[in-house]
Design a protein around this motif. Structure first.
Motif, PDB file in Angstrom:
ATOM      1  N   ASP A 186       0.838  -1.193   0.000  1.00  0.00           N
ATOM      2  CA  ASP A 186       0.000   0.000   0.000  1.00  0.00           C
ATOM      3  C   ASP A 186       0.878   1.252   0.000  1.00  0.00           C
ATOM      4  O   ASP A 186       0.613   2.228  -0.705  1.00  0.00           O
ATOM      5  CB  ASP A 186      -0.922  -0.007   1.222  1.00  0.00           C
ATOM      6  CG  ASP A 186      -1.931   1.135   1.175  1.00  0.00           C
ATOM      7  OD1 ASP A 186      -2.773   1.138   0.255  1.00  0.00           O
ATOM      8  OD2 ASP A 186      -1.866   2.025   2.043  1.00  0.00           O
ATOM      9  N   GLU A 187       1.963   1.207   0.817  1.00  0.00           N
ATOM     10  CA  GLU A 187       2.878   2.340   0.857  1.00  0.00           C
ATOM     11  C   GLU A 187       3.568   2.530  -0.487  1.00  0.00           C
ATOM     12  O   GLU A 187       3.746   3.647  -0.963  1.00  0.00           O
ATOM     13  CB  GLU A 187       3.922   2.106   1.951  1.00  0.00           C
ATOM     14  CG  GLU A 187       4.912   3.264   2.096  1.00  0.00           C
ATOM     15  CD  GLU A 187       5.920   2.998   3.206  1.00  0.00           C
ATOM     16  OE1 GLU A 187       6.871   3.795   3.330  1.00  0.00           O
ATOM     17  OE2 GLU A 187       5.742   2.000   3.942  1.00  0.00           O
ATOM     18  N   HIS A 188       3.927   1.417  -1.118  1.00  0.00           N
ATOM     19  CA  HIS A 188       4.567   1.475  -2.433  1.00  0.00           C
ATOM     20  C   HIS A 188       3.631   2.083  -3.472  1.00  0.00           C
ATOM     21  O   HIS A 188       4.033   2.891  -4.311  1.00  0.00           O
ATOM     22  CB  HIS A 188       5.002   0.066  -2.867  1.00  0.00           C
ATOM     23  CG  HIS A 188       5.619   0.020  -4.224  1.00  0.00           C
ATOM     24  ND1 HIS A 188       6.822   0.630  -4.513  1.00  0.00           N
ATOM     25  CD2 HIS A 188       5.193  -0.548  -5.374  1.00  0.00           C
ATOM     26  CE1 HIS A 188       7.113   0.432  -5.772  1.00  0.00           C
ATOM     27  NE2 HIS A 188       6.129  -0.268  -6.317  1.00  0.00           N
ATOM     28  N   ILE A 189       2.360   1.724  -3.409  1.00  0.00           N
ATOM     29  CA  ILE A 189       1.386   2.245  -4.362  1.00  0.00           C
ATOM     30  C   ILE A 189       1.203   3.750  -4.158  1.00  0.00           C
ATOM     31  O   ILE A 189       1.090   4.531  -5.117  1.00  0.00           O
ATOM     32  CB  ILE A 189       0.050   1.497  -4.226  1.00  0.00           C
ATOM     33  CG1 ILE A 189       0.212   0.056  -4.768  1.00  0.00           C
ATOM     34  CG2 ILE A 189      -1.082   2.209  -4.961  1.00  0.00           C
ATOM     35  CD1 ILE A 189      -0.986  -0.817  -4.559  1.00  0.00           C
ATOM     36  N   ASN A 190       1.160   4.171  -2.904  1.00  0.00           N
ATOM     37  CA  ASN A 190       1.048   5.609  -2.632  1.00  0.00           C
ATOM     38  C   ASN A 190       2.236   6.361  -3.242  1.00  0.00           C
ATOM     39  O   ASN A 190       2.074   7.432  -3.839  1.00  0.00           O
ATOM     40  CB  ASN A 190       0.995   5.854  -1.123  1.00  0.00           C
ATOM     41  CG  ASN A 190      -0.347   5.425  -0.523  1.00  0.00           C
ATOM     42  OD1 ASN A 190      -1.357   5.418  -1.223  1.00  0.00           O
ATOM     43  ND2 ASN A 190      -0.361   5.088   0.750  1.00  0.00           N
ATOM     44  N   ASP A 191       3.435   5.770  -3.094  1.00  0.00           N
ATOM     45  CA  ASP A 191       4.614   6.404  -3.678  1.00  0.00           C
ATOM     46  C   ASP A 191       4.515   6.481  -5.195  1.00  0.00           C
ATOM     47  O   ASP A 191       4.877   7.491  -5.811  1.00  0.00           O
ATOM     48  CB  ASP A 191       5.881   5.623  -3.277  1.00  0.00           C
ATOM     49  CG  ASP A 191       6.177   5.732  -1.788  1.00  0.00           C
ATOM     50  OD1 ASP A 191       5.647   6.668  -1.153  1.00  0.00           O
ATOM     51  OD2 ASP A 191       6.923   4.879  -1.276  1.00  0.00           O
ATOM     52  N   GLU A 192       4.015   5.419  -5.810  1.00  0.00           N
ATOM     53  CA  GLU A 192       3.880   5.418  -7.264  1.00  0.00           C
ATOM     54  C   GLU A 192       2.842   6.426  -7.726  1.00  0.00           C
ATOM     55  O   GLU A 192       2.984   7.069  -8.774  1.00  0.00           O
ATOM     56  CB  GLU A 192       3.527   4.020  -7.765  1.00  0.00           C
ATOM     57  CG  GLU A 192       4.669   3.033  -7.656  1.00  0.00           C
ATOM     58  CD  GLU A 192       4.571   1.972  -8.721  1.00  0.00           C
ATOM     59  OE1 GLU A 192       4.608   2.326  -9.909  1.00  0.00           O
ATOM     60  OE2 GLU A 192       4.427   0.804  -8.348  1.00  0.00           O
ATOM     61  N   LEU A 193       1.744   6.583  -6.951  1.00  0.00           N
ATOM     62  CA  LEU A 193       0.735   7.580  -7.292  1.00  0.00           C
ATOM     63  C   LEU A 193       1.362   8.977  -7.315  1.00  0.00           C
ATOM     64  O   LEU A 193       1.116   9.768  -8.239  1.00  0.00           O
ATOM     65  CB  LEU A 193      -0.406   7.523  -6.270  1.00  0.00           C
ATOM     66  CG  LEU A 193      -1.502   6.479  -6.522  1.00  0.00           C
ATOM     67  CD1 LEU A 193      -2.441   6.417  -5.336  1.00  0.00           C
ATOM     68  CD2 LEU A 193      -2.265   6.807  -7.794  1.00  0.00           C
ATOM     69  N   GLU A 194       2.139   9.257  -6.286  1.00  0.00           N
ATOM     70  CA  GLU A 194       2.772  10.565  -6.226  1.00  0.00           C
ATOM     71  C   GLU A 194       3.744  10.763  -7.377  1.00  0.00           C
ATOM     72  O   GLU A 194       3.849  11.843  -7.955  1.00  0.00           O
ATOM     73  CB  GLU A 194       3.493  10.726  -4.876  1.00  0.00           C
ATOM     74  CG  GLU A 194       2.550  10.748  -3.657  1.00  0.00           C
ATOM     75  CD  GLU A 194       1.515  11.869  -3.765  1.00  0.00           C
ATOM     76  OE1 GLU A 194       1.876  12.975  -4.235  1.00  0.00           O
ATOM     77  OE2 GLU A 194       0.349  11.637  -3.391  1.00  0.00           O
ATOM     78  N   GLY A 201       2.244  16.182 -13.958  1.00  0.00           N
ATOM     79  CA  GLY A 201       2.237  17.605 -13.657  1.00  0.00           C
ATOM     80  C   GLY A 201       3.358  18.349 -14.364  1.00  0.00           C
ATOM     81  O   GLY A 201       3.235  19.512 -14.695  1.00  0.00           O
ATOM     82  N   ASN A 202       4.452  17.641 -14.625  1.00  0.00           N
ATOM     83  CA  ASN A 202       5.598  18.272 -15.281  1.00  0.00           C
ATOM     84  C   ASN A 202       5.468  18.321 -16.787  1.00  0.00           C
ATOM     85  O   ASN A 202       6.212  19.002 -17.473  1.00  0.00           O
ATOM     86  CB  ASN A 202       6.892  17.532 -14.925  1.00  0.00           C
ATOM     87  CG  ASN A 202       7.238  17.720 -13.446  1.00  0.00           C
ATOM     88  OD1 ASN A 202       6.895  18.744 -12.858  1.00  0.00           O
ATOM     89  ND2 ASN A 202       7.918  16.741 -12.875  1.00  0.00           N
ATOM     90  N   LYS A 203       4.549  17.549 -17.358  1.00  0.00           N
ATOM     91  CA  LYS A 203       4.379  17.524 -18.823  1.00  0.00           C
ATOM     92  C   LYS A 203       3.564  18.735 -19.259  1.00  0.00           C
ATOM     93  O   LYS A 203       2.578  19.099 -18.627  1.00  0.00           O
ATOM     94  CB  LYS A 203       3.691  16.230 -19.268  1.00  0.00           C
ATOM     95  CG  LYS A 203       4.558  14.991 -19.093  1.00  0.00           C
ATOM     96  CD  LYS A 203       3.832  13.786 -19.623  1.00  0.00           C
ATOM     97  CE  LYS A 203       4.699  12.551 -19.490  1.00  0.00           C
ATOM     98  NZ  LYS A 203       4.012  11.356 -19.973  1.00  0.00           N
ATOM     99  N   PRO A 204       3.900  19.365 -20.381  1.00  0.00           N
ATOM    100  CA  PRO A 204       3.103  20.493 -20.887  1.00  0.00           C
ATOM    101  C   PRO A 204       1.745  20.041 -21.363  1.00  0.00           C
ATOM    102  O   PRO A 204       1.565  18.914 -21.802  1.00  0.00           O
ATOM    103  CB  PRO A 204       3.972  21.008 -22.056  1.00  0.00           C
ATOM    104  CG  PRO A 204       4.777  19.836 -22.469  1.00  0.00           C
ATOM    105  CD  PRO A 204       5.038  19.060 -21.224  1.00  0.00           C
ATOM    106  N   ASP A 205       0.765  20.884 -21.245  1.00  0.00           N
ATOM    107  CA  ASP A 205      -0.593  20.574 -21.680  1.00  0.00           C
ATOM    108  C   ASP A 205      -0.611  20.508 -23.198  1.00  0.00           C
ATOM    109  O   ASP A 205      -0.317  21.483 -23.891  1.00  0.00           O
ATOM    110  CB  ASP A 205      -1.563  21.654 -21.181  1.00  0.00           C
ATOM    111  CG  ASP A 205      -3.017  21.232 -21.375  1.00  0.00           C
ATOM    112  OD1 ASP A 205      -3.221  20.199 -22.045  1.00  0.00           O
ATOM    113  OD2 ASP A 205      -3.908  21.927 -20.872  1.00  0.00           O
ATOM    114  N   GLN A 206      -0.936  19.334 -23.739  1.00  0.00           N
ATOM    115  CA  GLN A 206      -0.913  19.113 -25.188  1.00  0.00           C
ATOM    116  C   GLN A 206      -2.259  19.412 -25.834  1.00  0.00           C
ATOM    117  O   GLN A 206      -2.428  19.210 -27.027  1.00  0.00           O
ATOM    118  CB  GLN A 206      -0.489  17.670 -25.513  1.00  0.00           C
ATOM    119  CG  GLN A 206       0.905  17.359 -25.018  1.00  0.00           C
ATOM    120  CD  GLN A 206       1.299  15.915 -25.330  1.00  0.00           C
ATOM    121  OE1 GLN A 206       0.471  15.151 -25.808  1.00  0.00           O
ATOM    122  NE2 GLN A 206       2.550  15.573 -25.045  1.00  0.00           N
TER     123      GLN A 206
END
Length: 207
Positions: A186-194, A201-206
């Motif tokens: 569960d902790e690993h999944i939370n990390d992957e979600l983030e 969030g870092n990708k430009p809006d296409q």
């Protein structure tokens, strides 16, 4: 045994060695086929894991963290299978290497036996002459004549035992501390979600 035909006996021993060589080569062919199947399975599950990560990214981009979490759980389950298949491939490669060594060794022993067949027959005729003169040495003379072939028989026994041991099933480690593993997952999944959120969030809006 005075009724034994030395020439026939040597032919039978060589035939047994040839039959064993065929069996070992057949085992090698089966193991190679198993390896190809495992390699295809590994490629498939790796692709599936990547697909679930893409689904998780899509769910996050649509504001559906619940779906992203479920997708990542599927991905982690598949990654466990990836580890299992990778371990199977490694064991198969070791098995193939061992079989190749046995084929090489057995082929060499067989070639040696064939090359020395005539010499062994000459020795057996010499032994027969000695038997006629000294019957009390009959068994000792025959044993001496065929002592070299006893090594081949022992080698056949060892090869058969090794082949039987190779058919044993793979051991699967027990599932220990299942609840702790669930917490870690569960902790690993939370990390992957983030991580996925950060990537999106870092990708430009296409649009």
């Amino acid at each position: 045994d005075q009724a034994e035909d030395p020439e026939k006996m040597i032919r039978l021993i060589i035939q047994e060695m040839e039959d064993t060589l065929v069996e070992v080569r057949s085992s090698s062919a089966r193991v190679l086929a198993d390896r190809k199947a495992a390699a295809r399975r590994l490629e498939q599950v790796q692709s599936e894991a990547g697909g679930w990560e893409q689904k998780a990214k899509l769910a996050i981009s649509k504001g559906r963290e619940d779906l992203a979490r479920a997708a990542l759980q599927e991905k982690n389950a598949i990654l466990e299978e990836v580890s299992i298949v990778e371990a199977e491939l490694q064991a198969t490669d070791e098995h193939i290497e061992q079989l190749n060594q046995e084929v090489t060794q057995l082929q060499q022993k067989l070639s040696d036996a064939k090359a020395r067949q005539k010499a062994m027959l000459m020795r057996s005729k010499t032994v027969e002459s000695r038997i006629k003169v000294k019957r009390q040495m009959q068994r000792e003379a025959l044993d001496t004549a065929f002592a070299r072939f006893e090594h081949f028989e022992r080698r056949m026994d060892n090869l058969e035992s090794q082949l039987e041991s190779m058919d044993l099933g793979r051991e699967v480690p027990p599932d220990l501390a299942a609840e702790i593993d669930a917490l870690q997952e569960d902790e690993h999944i939370n990390d992957e979600l983030e991580r996925l959120k950060a990537e999106l969030g870092n990708k430009p809006d296409q649009r």
